[in-house]
Design an enzyme around this catalytic site. Sequence first.
Site, mmCIF file in Angstrom:
data_model
loop_
_atom_site.group_PDB
_atom_site.id
_atom_site.type_symbol
_atom_site.label_atom_id
_atom_site.label_comp_id
_atom_site.label_asym_id
_atom_site.label_seq_id
_atom_site.Cartn_x
_atom_site.Cartn_y
_atom_site.Cartn_z
ATOM 1 N N HIS A 76 0.830 -1.192 0.000
ATOM 2 C CA HIS A 76 0.000 0.000 0.000
ATOM 3 C C HIS A 76 0.872 1.252 0.000
ATOM 4 C CE1 HIS A 76 -3.715 -2.237 1.850
ATOM 5 N NE2 HIS A 76 -3.325 -2.740 0.686
ATOM 6 N N GLU A 133 0.999 3.853 2.139
ATOM 7 C CA GLU A 133 1.565 4.364 3.396
ATOM 8 C C GLU A 133 2.914 3.742 3.747
ATOM 9 O OE1 GLU A 133 -2.999 4.486 3.997
ATOM 10 O OE2 GLU A 133 -1.504 3.358 2.842
#
Length: 371
Positions: free
Chosen positions: A54, A56
């Site tokens: 992802h 982040e």
Amino acid sequence: MTGAPDDERFMAEAIRLSLSHLGRTSTNPSVGCLIVKDGLIVGRGVTAEGGRPHAEPQSLADAGDRARGATAYVTLEPCSHHGKTPPCADALIAAGVARVVVSVTDPDQRVSGGGLKMLEDAGIAVTTGVLETDGRRALAGYLMRQTKGRPYVILKLAVSRDGMIGRKGGGQVAISGPAARERVQLLRAETDAILVGIGTALADDPLLTVRLQGLEDRSPIRIVLDRNLDLPLSSKLVSSAREVPLIVVRGVTDESIEGGKAAETLAAREAALKERGVEVLEAADLGSLLFALGSRGISSLLVEGGARVATDFLAADLVDEIQLYQGSPEVGADGIASPLTIGTIPQNFKPLHSLKVGPDRLDVFERTQSA
């Protein structure tokens, strides 16, 4: 609550970053994340191709120790559940960020506020709703699939000066110029699937792939509405089915030749298509088809071919965005009339933007209320 002007500036950059992987993140949304410290971007991340990792953790890895005490700008609420990867909210907490700014809250029931609560419980300041309209537009496909169970549908039409989209029995007609065609190729690359009716497939023998250099591997799944399985086995679509997925849909009203085939003939046609790598899908109507596509993780659908198909999608109220190209050529009396012109856009659509694309004009409209 919404943030300060700097929040909007950095969120706008995070949204731009998220757009770079549209159509490449499988069933996951393409999310952008920036790590900002002392007014400088120290980390960047976007959902990887295939959906993982992802955004982040990638941005945190990019920032390293500079993430401690920094602000994270994320286009979608950080996930809070354990899936194939640990929660992104945990990663932000472990990195020691002081503040998280979010554009859109995730409607996924596994998250839906849970990520924000985890952050707040850890003492991290949270700001939400920054550039939410832009964030929702960037995440339109994912949000549609999460909330309605179907893909976000874009209807693309190229209309001549005299209101035509093609010529009867004449195959493809060049209505728009090279710049517009290149822009459409980019749109294909950002979309999960592309759909035409059998009439268009028979008249044009299209490939429906992305042909821009360097982006050939980003071709969408091709879908043909073909009630009677009329698609020739020698067509470009069937011939390339093992390289780029092709779904032929039976059951939906389309541009097929009138009259049905005998069951034995249909069974033989279906078997021949499957032998060549084509998936044959049954769907009673367009709504059922969209639900089936959504259930397999298809978040965006580009409807690109056929006056009948465009009319049917509009009549079923299943179009979310209209991209209308207006070219300067005239087709003449033997033309196929467009189901839409700039003067007949449905009332439940509002203008989004208009721009010149080479000699042509592109007008984009979005639905005011989702079906």
